[in-house]
Design an enzyme around this catalytic site. Sequence first.
Site, mmCIF file in Angstrom:
data_model
loop_
_atom_site.group_PDB
_atom_site.id
_atom_site.type_symbol
_atom_site.label_atom_id
_atom_site.label_comp_id
_atom_site.label_asym_id
_atom_site.label_seq_id
_atom_site.Cartn_x
_atom_site.Cartn_y
_atom_site.Cartn_z
ATOM 1 N N ASN A 107 0.878 -1.176 0.000
ATOM 2 C CA ASN A 107 0.000 0.000 0.000
ATOM 3 C C ASN A 107 0.913 1.223 0.000
ATOM 4 O O ASN A 107 1.471 1.577 1.028
ATOM 5 C CB ASN A 107 -0.891 -0.024 1.250
ATOM 6 C CG ASN A 107 -1.713 1.252 1.383
ATOM 7 O OD1 ASN A 107 -1.757 2.075 0.464
ATOM 8 N ND2 ASN A 107 -2.373 1.419 2.525
ATOM 9 N N TRP A 108 1.061 1.802 -1.187
ATOM 10 C CA TRP A 108 2.001 2.929 -1.310
ATOM 11 C C TRP A 108 1.479 4.190 -0.638
ATOM 12 O O TRP A 108 2.223 5.145 -0.452
ATOM 13 C CB TRP A 108 2.265 3.222 -2.785
ATOM 14 C CG TRP A 108 3.099 2.197 -3.500
ATOM 15 C CD1 TRP A 108 3.577 1.000 -3.000
ATOM 16 C CD2 TRP A 108 3.584 2.286 -4.848
ATOM 17 N NE1 TRP A 108 4.310 0.349 -3.950
ATOM 18 C CE2 TRP A 108 4.329 1.111 -5.098
ATOM 19 C CE3 TRP A 108 3.452 3.238 -5.859
ATOM 20 C CZ2 TRP A 108 4.947 0.879 -6.340
ATOM 21 C CZ3 TRP A 108 4.065 2.994 -7.088
ATOM 22 C CH2 TRP A 108 4.805 1.834 -7.317
ATOM 23 N N LYS A 109 0.187 4.225 -0.338
ATOM 24 C CA LYS A 109 -0.433 5.449 0.205
ATOM 25 C C LYS A 109 -0.120 6.614 -0.740
ATOM 26 O O LYS A 109 0.012 6.410 -1.938
ATOM 27 C CB LYS A 109 0.019 5.688 1.638
ATOM 28 C CG LYS A 109 -0.163 4.441 2.506
ATOM 29 C CD LYS A 109 -0.086 4.697 3.964
ATOM 30 C CE LYS A 109 -0.262 3.365 4.698
ATOM 31 N NZ LYS A 109 -0.440 3.518 6.127
ATOM 32 N N HIS A 125 -9.915 1.379 4.219
ATOM 33 C CA HIS A 125 -8.672 1.539 4.977
ATOM 34 C C HIS A 125 -8.921 2.525 6.126
ATOM 35 O O HIS A 125 -9.686 3.482 5.984
ATOM 36 C CB HIS A 125 -7.554 2.067 4.057
ATOM 37 C CG HIS A 125 -6.216 2.045 4.719
ATOM 38 N ND1 HIS A 125 -5.820 3.020 5.613
ATOM 39 C CD2 HIS A 125 -5.191 1.156 4.650
ATOM 40 C CE1 HIS A 125 -4.596 2.727 6.052
ATOM 41 N NE2 HIS A 125 -4.198 1.601 5.484
ATOM 42 N N GLU A 183 -7.335 4.911 7.240
ATOM 43 C CA GLU A 183 -7.085 6.332 6.928
ATOM 44 C C GLU A 183 -8.253 6.929 6.159
ATOM 45 O O GLU A 183 -8.516 8.131 6.262
ATOM 46 C CB GLU A 183 -5.751 6.463 6.169
ATOM 47 C CG GLU A 183 -4.569 6.243 7.111
ATOM 48 C CD GLU A 183 -3.303 5.695 6.466
ATOM 49 O OE1 GLU A 183 -3.187 5.722 5.230
ATOM 50 O OE2 GLU A 183 -2.429 5.223 7.225
ATOM 51 N N GLU A 197 -6.083 -4.723 10.190
ATOM 52 C CA GLU A 197 -5.040 -3.730 10.447
ATOM 53 C C GLU A 197 -5.370 -2.964 11.721
ATOM 54 O O GLU A 197 -6.167 -2.015 11.692
ATOM 55 C CB GLU A 197 -4.958 -2.734 9.285
ATOM 56 C CG GLU A 197 -4.555 -3.350 7.965
ATOM 57 C CD GLU A 197 -3.948 -2.307 7.039
ATOM 58 O OE1 GLU A 197 -2.828 -2.523 6.587
ATOM 59 O OE2 GLU A 197 -4.575 -1.266 6.794
ATOM 60 N N GLY A 250 1.917 2.329 10.665
ATOM 61 C CA GLY A 250 2.910 3.399 10.541
ATOM 62 C C GLY A 250 3.566 3.783 11.856
ATOM 63 O O GLY A 250 4.268 4.786 11.938
ATOM 64 N N SER A 307 2.732 -2.083 10.293
ATOM 65 C CA SER A 307 4.171 -2.177 10.556
ATOM 66 C C SER A 307 4.754 -3.563 10.272
ATOM 67 O O SER A 307 5.659 -4.013 10.966
ATOM 68 C CB SER A 307 4.484 -1.740 11.990
ATOM 69 O OG SER A 307 4.117 -0.384 12.187
ATOM 70 N N GLY A 313 4.737 1.150 4.771
ATOM 71 C CA GLY A 313 6.090 1.705 4.701
ATOM 72 C C GLY A 313 7.095 0.790 4.020
ATOM 73 O O GLY A 313 7.868 1.224 3.147
HETATM 74 P P1 PGA Z 1 2.354 0.290 7.581
HETATM 75 O O1 PGA Z 1 0.940 0.552 6.845
HETATM 76 O O2 PGA Z 1 2.876 -1.022 7.068
HETATM 77 O O3 PGA Z 1 3.208 1.458 7.185
HETATM 78 O O4 PGA Z 1 2.060 0.251 9.049
HETATM 79 C C1 PGA Z 1 0.055 -0.495 6.595
HETATM 80 C C2 PGA Z 1 -1.213 0.045 5.988
HETATM 81 O O5 PGA Z 1 -1.664 1.125 6.378
HETATM 82 O O6 PGA Z 1 -1.810 -0.591 5.093
#
Ligand code: PGA
Length: 248
Positions: free
Chosen positions: A9-11, A94, A96, A165, A171, A209, A231
């Site tokens: 997931n590049w965000k 997600h 976010e 998640e 993150g 993470s 990440g």
């Molecule tokens: P992260 O993000 O690996 O940076 O914790 C995971 C995600 O939000 O899909």
Amino acid sequence: MRSKLIAGNWKMNGSLAANQDLLLAIAQGLGTPSCNVAVCVPSLYLAQVQHVCASSPIAWGAQDMSCFEIGAYTGEISASMLRDFGVRYVLVGHSERRQYHGETDEQVATKVQRALAAGITPIVCVGETLAQREAGLTADVVKRQLAAVIHANGHCISEVVVAYEPVWAIGTGKTASPEQAQEVHAMLRLQLLAASKQADRISILYGGSMNPANAVSLLAQPDIDGGLVGGASLKANEFLSIVAAASQ
Ligand code: PGA
């Protein structure tokens, strides 16, 4: 037997130049992976990613989509538009999106319907915040989030991928322990099985993470069928190590 999936997931990261370098490095290091591999990229770059990845084992996906089919929804991107660019997966719900864009369980459920109708596999994200975990509400929260999707999608639920998640692990460098994650995954599996006899084939990914150091023990859990990687998906060597962990 469920096949494992590692999805990046590049965000909101990337550029034409950086994407090219990253994708080529991943493709080069990947060889013929024994698990499924995907990158979920900002939609603007889907055409580029389609071009670069077309003859590689890397599938591509989007990070969100509209819950509407067509029409006056400025700024939105529909499932059929994603389909035009060969998208295999789309992240839905997600944390976010839920947190910063007020996405509701009902909207998430509708997006899942639209994705499935367009032949795209939705990766449905669920997870609790730290406050919810500390208040003992983890099961209530993730079950409620998944129940909305099950309710709206009936027997089609066996076509989705689920990603657990924990919001407090995204993150932050804090990962759920393999046992903590497995406990929630097993609970989600039971909920899915109660909804569909085919649910045994649904992949449930862990996200939050995930990195080369913790991937092996997380992926060794019986109900953890892959990872949704933020990440670490932006660094080819880390992403490849996680793919290698899933291929064991
Ligand atoms: P992260 O993000 O690996 O940076 O914790 C995971 C995600 O939000 O899909």
